[in-house]
Design a protein around this motif. Structure first.
Motif, PDB file in Angstrom:
ATOM      1  N   GLY A 118     -14.255  13.956   2.536  1.00 25.89           N
ATOM      2  CA  GLY A 118     -14.771  12.758   1.874  1.00 25.89           C
ATOM      3  C   GLY A 118     -13.712  11.723   1.540  1.00 25.89           C
ATOM      4  N   GLY A 119     -12.602  11.731   2.264  1.00 28.24           N
ATOM      5  CA  GLY A 119     -11.541  10.749   1.993  1.00 28.24           C
ATOM      6  C   GLY A 119     -11.248   9.886   3.209  1.00 28.24           C
ATOM      7  N   GLY A 120     -11.543   8.595   3.123  1.00 30.48           N
ATOM      8  CA  GLY A 120     -11.296   7.672   4.234  1.00 30.48           C
ATOM      9  C   GLY A 120     -10.015   6.873   4.035  1.00 30.48           C
ATOM     10  N   PRO A 121      -9.848   5.808   4.848  1.00 34.49           N
ATOM     11  CA  PRO A 121      -8.616   4.999   4.775  1.00 34.49           C
ATOM     12  C   PRO A 121      -8.323   4.480   3.368  1.00 34.49           C
ATOM     13  CG  PRO A 121      -9.992   4.284   6.626  1.00 34.49           C
ATOM     14  CD  PRO A 121     -10.770   5.321   5.891  1.00 34.49           C
ATOM     15  N   ALA A 122      -9.359   4.026   2.661  1.00 31.27           N
ATOM     16  CA  ALA A 122      -9.131   3.448   1.333  1.00 31.27           C
ATOM     17  C   ALA A 122      -8.796   4.515   0.298  1.00 31.27           C
ATOM     18  CB  ALA A 122     -10.361   2.658   0.888  1.00 31.27           C
ATOM     19  N   CYS A 123      -9.368   5.721   0.464  1.00 28.23           N
ATOM     20  CA  CYS A 123      -9.064   6.806  -0.489  1.00 28.23           C
ATOM     21  C   CYS A 123      -7.607   7.206  -0.403  1.00 28.23           C
ATOM     22  CB  CYS A 123      -9.895   8.049  -0.165  1.00 28.23           C
ATOM     23  SG  CYS A 123     -11.645   7.835  -0.420  1.00 28.23           S
ATOM     24  N   LEU A 124      -7.026   7.033   0.780  1.00 23.66           N
ATOM     25  CA  LEU A 124      -5.667   7.525   1.015  1.00 23.66           C
ATOM     26  C   LEU A 124      -4.595   6.554   0.537  1.00 23.66           C
ATOM     27  CD1 LEU A 124      -6.319   9.023   4.571  1.00 23.66           C
ATOM     28  CD2 LEU A 124      -5.476  10.339   2.605  1.00 23.66           C
ATOM     29  N   ARG A 125      -4.995   5.399   0.001  1.00 24.32           N
ATOM     30  CA  ARG A 125      -3.966   4.442  -0.383  1.00 24.32           C
ATOM     31  C   ARG A 125      -4.160   3.892  -1.803  1.00 24.32           C
ATOM     32  NH1 ARG A 125      -7.669   1.282  -1.499  1.00 24.32           N
ATOM     33  NH2 ARG A 125      -8.388  -0.538  -0.331  1.00 24.32           N
ATOM     34  N   LEU A 126      -3.003   3.616  -2.419  1.00 19.55           N
ATOM     35  CA  LEU A 126      -2.990   2.973  -3.735  1.00 19.55           C
ATOM     36  C   LEU A 126      -2.399   1.583  -3.544  1.00 19.55           C
ATOM     37  CD1 LEU A 126      -3.473   3.416  -6.810  1.00 19.55           C
ATOM     38  CD2 LEU A 126      -1.087   4.101  -6.975  1.00 19.55           C
ATOM     39  N   ARG A 127      -3.153   0.575  -3.944  1.00 19.95           N
ATOM     40  CA  ARG A 127      -2.676  -0.808  -3.780  1.00 19.95           C
ATOM     41  C   ARG A 127      -1.870  -1.234  -4.990  1.00 19.95           C
ATOM     42  NH1 ARG A 127      -8.178  -3.911  -2.204  1.00 19.95           N
ATOM     43  NH2 ARG A 127      -9.077  -2.391  -3.603  1.00 19.95           N
ATOM     44  N   ASN A 176       0.841  -1.203   0.000  1.00 14.07           N
ATOM     45  CA  ASN A 176       0.000   0.000   0.000  1.00 14.07           C
ATOM     46  C   ASN A 176       0.868   1.241   0.000  1.00 14.07           C
ATOM     47  OD1 ASN A 176      -3.142  -0.468   0.518  1.00 14.07           O
ATOM     48  ND2 ASN A 176      -1.963  -2.184   1.344  1.00 14.07           N
ATOM     49  N   PHE A 177       0.557   2.145  -0.917  1.00 17.82           N
ATOM     50  CA  PHE A 177       1.245   3.437  -0.983  1.00 17.82           C
ATOM     51  C   PHE A 177       0.238   4.504  -0.585  1.00 17.82           C
ATOM     52  CE2 PHE A 177       3.682   0.598  -3.546  1.00 17.82           C
ATOM     53  CZ  PHE A 177       4.998   0.999  -3.382  1.00 17.82           C
ATOM     54  N   ALA A 235      -5.160   8.164  -7.928  1.00 17.92           N
ATOM     55  CA  ALA A 235      -3.971   8.540  -8.699  1.00 17.92           C
ATOM     56  C   ALA A 235      -3.883   7.740  -9.998  1.00 17.92           C
ATOM     57  CB  ALA A 235      -2.711   8.325  -7.864  1.00 17.92           C
ATOM     58  N   ALA A 236      -4.217   6.475  -9.927  1.00 15.35           N
ATOM     59  CA  ALA A 236      -4.027   5.596 -11.079  1.00 15.35           C
ATOM     60  C   ALA A 236      -4.812   4.303 -10.883  1.00 15.35           C
ATOM     61  CB  ALA A 236      -2.534   5.250 -11.228  1.00 15.35           C
ATOM     62  N   THR A 237      -4.979   3.558 -11.963  1.00 16.62           N
ATOM     63  CA  THR A 237      -5.445   2.170 -11.876  1.00 16.62           C
ATOM     64  C   THR A 237      -4.213   1.291 -12.049  1.00 16.62           C
ATOM     65  OG1 THR A 237      -7.487   2.845 -12.977  1.00 16.62           O
ATOM     66  CG2 THR A 237      -7.072   0.477 -12.815  1.00 16.62           C
ATOM     67  N   VAL A 238      -4.125   0.255 -11.242  1.00 19.38           N
ATOM     68  CA  VAL A 238      -2.918  -0.570 -11.246  1.00 19.38           C
ATOM     69  C   VAL A 238      -3.271  -2.028 -11.550  1.00 19.38           C
ATOM     70  CG1 VAL A 238      -0.868  -1.235  -9.925  1.00 19.38           C
ATOM     71  CG2 VAL A 238      -2.015   0.933  -9.415  1.00 19.38           C
ATOM     72  N   SER A 239      -2.524  -2.627 -12.449  1.00 21.04           N
ATOM     73  CA  SER A 239      -2.692  -4.062 -12.723  1.00 21.04           C
ATOM     74  C   SER A 239      -1.382  -4.788 -12.458  1.00 21.04           C
ATOM     75  CB  SER A 239      -3.078  -4.298 -14.189  1.00 21.04           C
ATOM     76  OG  SER A 239      -4.324  -3.723 -14.466  1.00 21.04           O
ATOM     77  N   GLY A 274      -9.445   6.227 -11.542  1.00 20.25           N
ATOM     78  CA  GLY A 274      -8.389   5.373 -11.009  1.00 20.25           C
ATOM     79  C   GLY A 274      -8.903   4.205 -10.182  1.00 20.25           C
ATOM     80  N   ALA A 275      -8.077   3.787  -9.232  1.00 22.02           N
ATOM     81  CA  ALA A 275      -8.309   2.543  -8.499  1.00 22.02           C
ATOM     82  C   ALA A 275      -9.536   2.579  -7.598  1.00 22.02           C
ATOM     83  CB  ALA A 275      -7.070   2.205  -7.669  1.00 22.02           C
ATOM     84  N   ALA A 276     -10.100   3.741  -7.356  1.00 18.93           N
ATOM     85  CA  ALA A 276     -11.302   3.832  -6.513  1.00 18.93           C
ATOM     86  C   ALA A 276     -12.494   3.124  -7.152  1.00 18.93           C
ATOM     87  CB  ALA A 276     -11.648   5.290  -6.243  1.00 18.93           C
ATOM     88  N   ASN A 277     -12.403   2.876  -8.457  1.00 18.05           N
ATOM     89  CA  ASN A 277     -13.476   2.170  -9.154  1.00 18.05           C
ATOM     90  C   ASN A 277     -12.982   0.846  -9.735  1.00 18.05           C
ATOM     91  OD1 ASN A 277     -15.532   4.107  -8.721  1.00 18.05           O
ATOM     92  ND2 ASN A 277     -14.590   5.404 -10.270  1.00 18.05           N
TER      93      ASN A 277
END
Ligand SMILES: NCCC[C@H](NC(=O)CCC(=O)O)C(=O)O
Length: 442
Positions: free
Chosen positions: A361-370, A7-8, A111-115, A175-178
Motif C-alpha cells: 500500500g505504498g506508492g511514489p508519494a508514500c515513499l517521499r517526504l517533501r 524530496n527525501f 515520518a513527519a509533517t513539515v512546514s 504526518g505529511a500524508a495528510n
C-alpha cells in the motif's frame, strides 16, 4: 526568498515483508503472507531517487530502522539473549514478531509533517515526528525517526524537530500524508491544508468500517508547534466514505503542488465548499478534480494514481510521477493521457515500477517526504544523504552486499537476519555520515 522543494525518500529496510499489519489498507491485507524481495524493493526505490535526481530535482535519502526491534520485544516481556528473544516470540506470538520486523519506516510521507520557514513564526523549518498511533508496527517508528531527522537536518539555527505528539488515539498523527501546502512560489508564505479523518471532540461523521487514523486535534497541535498563522492554515475532513473504501491516508486520493490540487471528486467531506475556500485563499488556485465516472474510488485505490508525486520542472510545467499500476489500468491510463494532452498544468508523466512497496500500500508519494528549503537551508542539510551518481552506486553495492532476495515471515526469527541488519546499518551510518543513531550503536 527563493526556495525549492527537496524530496527525501525512505530507503527500504532489510526485513521488508508482507505481514497484513494495516487494517484499512487493502493492499496490506490482500498480500499478507506473500513472499517479498527486500533487495528488489530497495533497488526499485533507489532507481526512482536516481531518476529524479538525474532530471535535476534535489533528492535525499532517509535510512531504514533497526528491525527486528528487540528493545520493543523486551518491553513486552521477552527475555534472554537476542537469539532467545527471537525464538520465544516466533513460537509464542509470531504476529508480534512480524510487527516488530516491519520495514514500514520506508514510507516517509508518514515520518513527519513539515512546514517551510516561510510559513513559521520563527522562520525555521519545522518537523513534527508522526506518532503513527493507529498501528503498533508504525507507532514504534517515532523515536528512531526523530534521531534520523536530527542527523540529517542537524543545524538548530535552521531546523526545529519536534518529538511525536502523545501516543494516544486523541492525537493520532500520520504526518505529511495528510498535509498539503498550496501557494505560488515555494519560498513565499503558503496555505497549509491539514486533512483529518476524525475529530475526537466533535460528534462528526466517522468511517464505519475502517479506522480514521488522523485526528483534527493532532493536526491543530502540529500547526501550533510550527507557529503557523491562522490565516495560513486550513483544516478539512477527509471523506469518511472513501476511508471505508481503502483510502487510509489523504495522499491515496489527493496530491498538491504549488497552486495545483489534483484529487478525486470524493476526496474530501464538503468538497465544493473546500475548493471554493481554496479558490479564495490561494492566488491562481487550480483544482483538477477527477470525476467518479472517469476514475472510480476503487480504481484510484488499486492504481494509486493520486499517490503520485507532482513536481515542478524548471520550465514551470509539472511532472506527475506514477506507479506502474496506473499505466496497467486502461481506463486510468486513458484518463491520465487525456489530462496531459489537455494543456493544463500537468504536462508530463513518468512511471516507476515500485511493486514491492505497492503490495503493502505504498506508492511514489508514500515513499517521499517533501521539504521546502531555501539555498541556505539546503546547504545546512547533511550533504552525505543527497543522491548523486556516487551515492547511487555506493548504496546499490551496499544493498547487494547485505540484502536478501526473498523473505517470508518464517525468516524473521533467524538471528542471522538481525546480525546482518545491524552490520548493514552500522555501515550505512558511516556512508551517510549520521553518527550513532541506532539503539545497537549506543
Ligand atoms: N503511506 C503508505 C503507508 C503504508 C503502510 N503499510 C503497512 O504498514 C503495511 C505493512 C504490512 O502489512 O506488512 C501503512 O498502512 O501505514
Amino acid at each position: 526568498m527563493k526556495a525549492r522543494e527537496v524530496n527525501f525518500d525512505g530507503l527500504v529496510g532489510l526485513t521488508h515483508h508482507y505481514a497484513g499489519l494495516s487494517f484499512g489498507n487493502e493492499a496490506s491485507t490482500r498480500n499478507q503472507h506473500q513472499q517479498s524481495n527486500p533487495k528488489l524493493a530497495a533497488k526499485q526505490g533507489l532507481l526512482k531517487m536516481k531518476a529524479l535526481a538525474d532530471l535535476g530535482f534535489a533528492q535525499g535519502v532517509i535510512p531504514p530502522h533497526e528491525r527486528p526491534n528487540i528493545a520493543a520485544l523486551r518491553q513486552l516481556g521477552f527475555s534472554g539473549s537476542d537469539a532467545q528473544v527471537l525464538a520465544k516470540v516466533a513460537k509464542q506470538a509470531p504476529k508480534l514478531l512480524s510487527a516488530v520486523s516491519s520495514a514500514s519506516a520506508m514510507w516517509v510521507a508518514n515520518a513527519a509533517t513539515v512546514s517551510p520557514s516561510a510559513d513559521s513564526g520563527d522562520r525555521r523549518v519545522h518537523f513534527t515526528v508522526a506518532n503513527l498511533n493507529n498501528k503498533f508496527h508504525r507507532a514504534m517508528e517515532a523515536p528512531t525517526t526523530q534521531g534520523l531527522l536530527s542527523a540529517i537536518f542537524r543545524d538548530a539555527q535552521y531546523f526545529s524537530i519536534h518529538p511525536a505528539l502523545p501516543q494516544v488515539a486523541l492525537f493520532g498523527d500520520e504526518g505529511a500524508a495528510n498535509h498539503n501546502r498550496l501557494g505560488a512560489e515555494y519560498g513565499d508564505p503558503g496555505l497549509q491544508l491539514f486533512v483529518y479523518g476524525r475529530e475526537e471532540a466533535g460528534s462528526g461523521l466517522i468511517p464505519a468500517r475502517y479506522p480514521a487514523r488522523q485526528t483534527r486535534e493532532a493536526s491543530e497541535a502540529v500547526a501550533r508547534l510550527h507557529q503557523l498563522p491562522a490565516s495560513g492554515t486550513l483544516f478539512a475532513q477527509q471523506n469518511p466514505a472513501v476511508i471505508d473504501q481503502g483510502v487510509f491516508h489523504n495522499d491515496v486520493i489527493a496530491v498538491s503542488n504549488q497552486q495545483v490540487l489534483f484529487c478525486h471528486q470524493h476526496a474530501f467531506l464538503h468538497q465544493p465548499q473546500l475548493l471554493a475556500q481554496l479558490q479564495q485563499q490561494v492566488s491562481g488556485f487550480c483544482a483538477i478534480e477527477v470525476p467518479d465516472h472517469q476514475v472510480s474510488v476503487s480504481d484510484a485505490v488499486s492504481t494509486y494514481l493520486f499517490n503520485s508525486q507532482l513536481l515542478s520542472r524548471e520550465s514551470g510545467e509539472m511532472l506527475l510521477v506514477l506507479p506502474e499500476e496506473a499505466r496497467q489500468h486502461p481506463g486510468v491510463w486513458r484518463y491520465l493521457n487525456e489530462l496531459v494532452a489537455s494543456g493544463g498544468p500537468i504536462g508530463e508523466m513518468k512511471v516507476f515500477d515500485l511493486r514491492e512497496s505497492m503490495c503493502n500500500g505504498g506508492g511514489p508519494a508514500c515513499l517521499r517526504l517533501r521539504v521546502v528549503l531555501t539555498a541556505q537551508e539546503q546547504a545546512a542539510v547533511n550533504p552525505a544523504v543527497m543522491m548523486n551518481d556516487h551515492l547511487f552506486a555506493t548504496l546499490n553495492q551496499w544493498v547487494d552486499r547485505f540484502y536478501r532476495d526473498r523473505l517470508s515471515a518464517d525468516d524473521l526469527a533467524d538471528p542471522q537476519l538481525l546480525t546482518e541488519g545491524r552490520e548493514a546499518l552500522d555501515q550505512l551510518t558511516k556512508l551517510l555520515d549520521l553518527g550513532n543513531v541506532y539503539d545497537f550503536q549506543q
